[in-house]
Design a protein around this motif. Structure first.
Motif, PDB file in Angstrom:
ATOM      1  N   LYS A   1      11.044 -49.897 -22.966  1.00 31.53           N
ATOM      2  CA  LYS A   1      10.534 -49.174 -21.790  1.00 31.53           C
ATOM      3  C   LYS A   1      10.438 -47.679 -22.077  1.00 31.53           C
ATOM      4  O   LYS A   1      11.419 -47.075 -22.525  1.00 31.53           O
TER       5      LYS A   1
ATOM      6  N   TYR B   1      14.133 -59.052 -24.425  1.00 26.95           N
ATOM      7  CA  TYR B   1      12.830 -59.490 -23.913  1.00 26.95           C
ATOM      8  C   TYR B   1      13.028 -60.783 -23.122  1.00 26.95           C
ATOM      9  O   TYR B   1      13.599 -61.750 -23.630  1.00 26.95           O
ATOM     10  N   ILE B   2      12.580 -60.756 -21.876  1.00 26.74           N
ATOM     11  CA  ILE B   2      12.679 -61.954 -21.042  1.00 26.74           C
ATOM     12  C   ILE B   2      11.299 -62.599 -20.972  1.00 26.74           C
ATOM     13  O   ILE B   2      10.368 -62.029 -20.397  1.00 26.74           O
TER      14      ILE B   2
ATOM     15  N   ASP C   1      14.803 -54.225 -13.827  1.00 26.91           N
ATOM     16  CA  ASP C   1      14.497 -52.818 -13.568  1.00 26.91           C
ATOM     17  C   ASP C   1      15.723 -52.201 -12.883  1.00 26.91           C
ATOM     18  O   ASP C   1      16.054 -52.580 -11.767  1.00 26.91           O
TER      19      ASP C   1
ATOM     20  N   LEU D   1      12.566 -61.565 -13.200  1.00 32.24           N
ATOM     21  CA  LEU D   1      11.840 -62.548 -14.010  1.00 32.24           C
ATOM     22  C   LEU D   1      12.598 -63.868 -14.021  1.00 32.24           C
ATOM     23  O   LEU D   1      13.821 -63.889 -14.104  1.00 32.24           O
TER      24      LEU D   1
ATOM     25  N   ASN E   1       8.024 -46.152 -12.589  1.00 29.60           N
ATOM     26  CA  ASN E   1       8.882 -45.338 -13.456  1.00 29.60           C
ATOM     27  C   ASN E   1       8.531 -45.357 -14.937  1.00 29.60           C
ATOM     28  O   ASN E   1       9.006 -44.514 -15.683  1.00 29.60           O
TER      29      ASN E   1
HETATM   30  N1  LIG Z   1      13.047 -57.025 -20.259  1.00 30.14           N
HETATM   31  C1  LIG Z   1      11.787 -57.345 -19.955  1.00 30.14           C
HETATM   32  N2  LIG Z   1      11.227 -58.468 -20.451  1.00 30.14           N
HETATM   33  C2  LIG Z   1       9.952 -58.802 -20.119  1.00 30.14           C
HETATM   34  N3  LIG Z   1       9.149 -58.085 -19.296  1.00 30.14           N
HETATM   35  C3  LIG Z   1       9.658 -56.956 -18.771  1.00 30.14           C
HETATM   36  C4  LIG Z   1      10.995 -56.527 -19.064  1.00 30.14           C
HETATM   37  N4  LIG Z   1      11.225 -55.384 -18.384  1.00 30.14           N
HETATM   38  C5  LIG Z   1      10.087 -55.107 -17.711  1.00 30.14           C
HETATM   39  N5  LIG Z   1       9.137 -56.034 -17.928  1.00 30.14           N
HETATM   40  C6  LIG Z   1       7.763 -56.049 -17.348  1.00 30.14           C
HETATM   41  O1  LIG Z   1       7.336 -54.719 -17.091  1.00 30.14           O
HETATM   42  C7  LIG Z   1       7.108 -54.485 -15.697  1.00 30.14           C
HETATM   43  C8  LIG Z   1       7.531 -53.071 -15.324  1.00 30.14           C
HETATM   44  O2  LIG Z   1       8.911 -52.876 -15.657  1.00 30.14           O
HETATM   45  P1  LIG Z   1       9.907 -52.128 -14.661  1.00 30.14           P
HETATM   46  O3  LIG Z   1      11.203 -51.914 -15.391  1.00 30.14           O
HETATM   47  O4  LIG Z   1       9.979 -52.863 -13.370  1.00 30.14           O
HETATM   48  O5  LIG Z   1       9.176 -50.743 -14.484  1.00 30.14           O
HETATM   49  P2  LIG Z   1       9.308 -49.714 -13.265  1.00 30.14           P
HETATM   50  O6  LIG Z   1      10.722 -49.170 -13.322  1.00 30.14           O
HETATM   51  O7  LIG Z   1       8.306 -48.656 -13.586  1.00 30.14           O
HETATM   52  O8  LIG Z   1       9.008 -50.462 -12.009  1.00 30.14           O
HETATM   53  C9  LIG Z   1       7.890 -55.588 -14.980  1.00 30.14           C
HETATM   54  O9  LIG Z   1       7.342 -55.908 -13.719  1.00 30.14           O
HETATM   55  C10 LIG Z   1       7.753 -56.741 -15.980  1.00 30.14           C
HETATM   56  O10 LIG Z   1       6.520 -57.393 -15.823  1.00 30.14           O
END
Ligand SMILES: Nc1ncnc2c1ncn2[C@@H]1O[C@H](COP(=O)(O)OP(=O)(O)O)[C@@H](O)[C@H]1O
Ligand SMILES: [Mg+2]
Length: 307
Positions: free
Chosen positions: A51, A100-101, A160, A149, A35
């Motif tokens: 994002k 941020y995690i 997500d 995470l 996404n």
């Molecule tokens: N809040 C966050 N803090 C740290 N890393 C994040 C965070 N959100 C997303 N990520 C990283 O980005 C990747 C993709 O984000 P995600 O929201 O799962 O995207 P999608 O909806 O496209 O699957 C995650 O697998 C993670 O590694």
């Protein structure tokens, strides 16, 4: 449909919100899924995750879900910061900013800690988070290793929210391996038991040393059965002591995630309910961690009710 996936957002780029004016400096790419792309950014000295969605409609649905959650719950209010559009390379790209995690996925966390026993604490904390989500009327739906995470002492965050679905609705976004419909174990309807099934598969995926679950991915959905997963839960020494829990989650007999959480807690702490090949929680310090995480969880619930 607007797509910007060919645009490179280099470190140092300033992302400026067209409507709300927030300015974020890109540090690096954190990850990418179906996404969107997520970047580590800074506003002043504070790090955030930003994002950018590939599809404006899907992105807006995720923002709406996070907005609803932050209206309902203090912990999601702390997670979600703001949403806006940015102009990059002459294109308008929707983005949102969240906490941020600084964590890793469950498998990586277990590897780094060098003890599978951490899975009991991680499982407990993730179930608590799910139970909180369910209490507010939502189902997470797209449970998988990549969407969770783990940080610090087994703190857990769902990152997500594209699959978030109101209870009673049809589940739209899921991943086959974790989806009970694909395992002929129930409908794709948003209810507690849908997430509990996926959670059970997630725990198997996180502790699977034999790559057995991986091999199921190549099997036709019509040939998959819950018994295959139950056998895995029985064979794996790390899940065997919780076999009773896995049976209920995979067969969909828990009434609620609260009930599932209570049984998880009981089985992990109960010395008399060890499986045949089970060694119990080996390290005493982990028991302390587990007790501390329960206290923290109870504290959060109290805070929620008193707030
Ligand atoms: N809040 C966050 N803090 C740290 N890393 C994040 C965070 N959100 C997303 N990520 C990283 O980005 C990747 C993709 O984000 P995600 O929201 O799962 O995207 P999608 O909806 O496209 O699957 C995650 O697998 C993670 O590694
Ligand atoms: Mg994802």
């Amino acid at each position: 449909m607007t797509t910007w996936s060919d645009i490179t957002v280099a470190p140092g780029t300033l992302v400026k919100g067209v409507w709300r004016g927030g300015v974020y400096r890109i540090e690096r790419l954190l990850g990418e899924g179906a996404n969107g792309r997520v970047y580590l950014v800074r506003k002043g000295n504070t790090p955030y995750a930003l994002k950018m969605g590939f599809d404006p409609l899907d992105h807006q649905m995720e923002v709406n879900a996070l907005l609803s959650l932050s209206r309902q719950s203090a912990s999601w209010r702390r997670f979600f910061r703001e949403s806006d559009d940015a102009e990059l390379d002459g294109r308008r790209i929707p983005f949102f900013v969240m906490k941020y995690i600084d964590g890793v996925n469950i498998r990586e966390f277990l590897k780094r800690k060098g003890s599978m026993d951490w899975i009991y604490v991680i499982g407990h904390n993730l179930l608590s988070r799910l139970a909180e989500l369910h209490k507010h009327g939502w189902i997470y739906a797209d449970m998988k290793l990549e969407n969770i995470l783990v940080y610090g002492y087994a703190g857990v965050e769902l990152i997500d929210y594209c699959g978030l679905t109101a209870k009673g609705r049809a589940v739209k976004q899921f991943t086959e391996l974790y989806d009970r419909g694909t395992w002929n174990a129930g409908d794709r309807v948003a209810e507690d038991s849908y997430d509990l099934f996926a959670f059970a598969v997630l725990m198997l995926a996180a502790t699977d040393q034999t790559r057995k679950l991986h091999s199921f991915q190549h099997m036709l959905p019509q040939n998959r059965t819950v018994d295959m997963l139950l056998e895995m839960a029985r064979e794996n020494p790390h899940t065997a002591r919780l076999y009773g829990w896995f049976k209920q989650a995979l067969e969909g007999t828990f009434v609620s995630s609260q009930q599932a959480l209570a049984l998880w807690r009981k089985l992990v702490l109960d010395r008399n309910m060890r499986g045949p090949r089970d060694t119990g929680i080996a390290a005493p310090w982990l028991k302390v961690c587990f007790a501390a995480s329960i206290m923290l969880c109870v504290g959060t619930v109290c805070y929620f009710w008193l707030a």
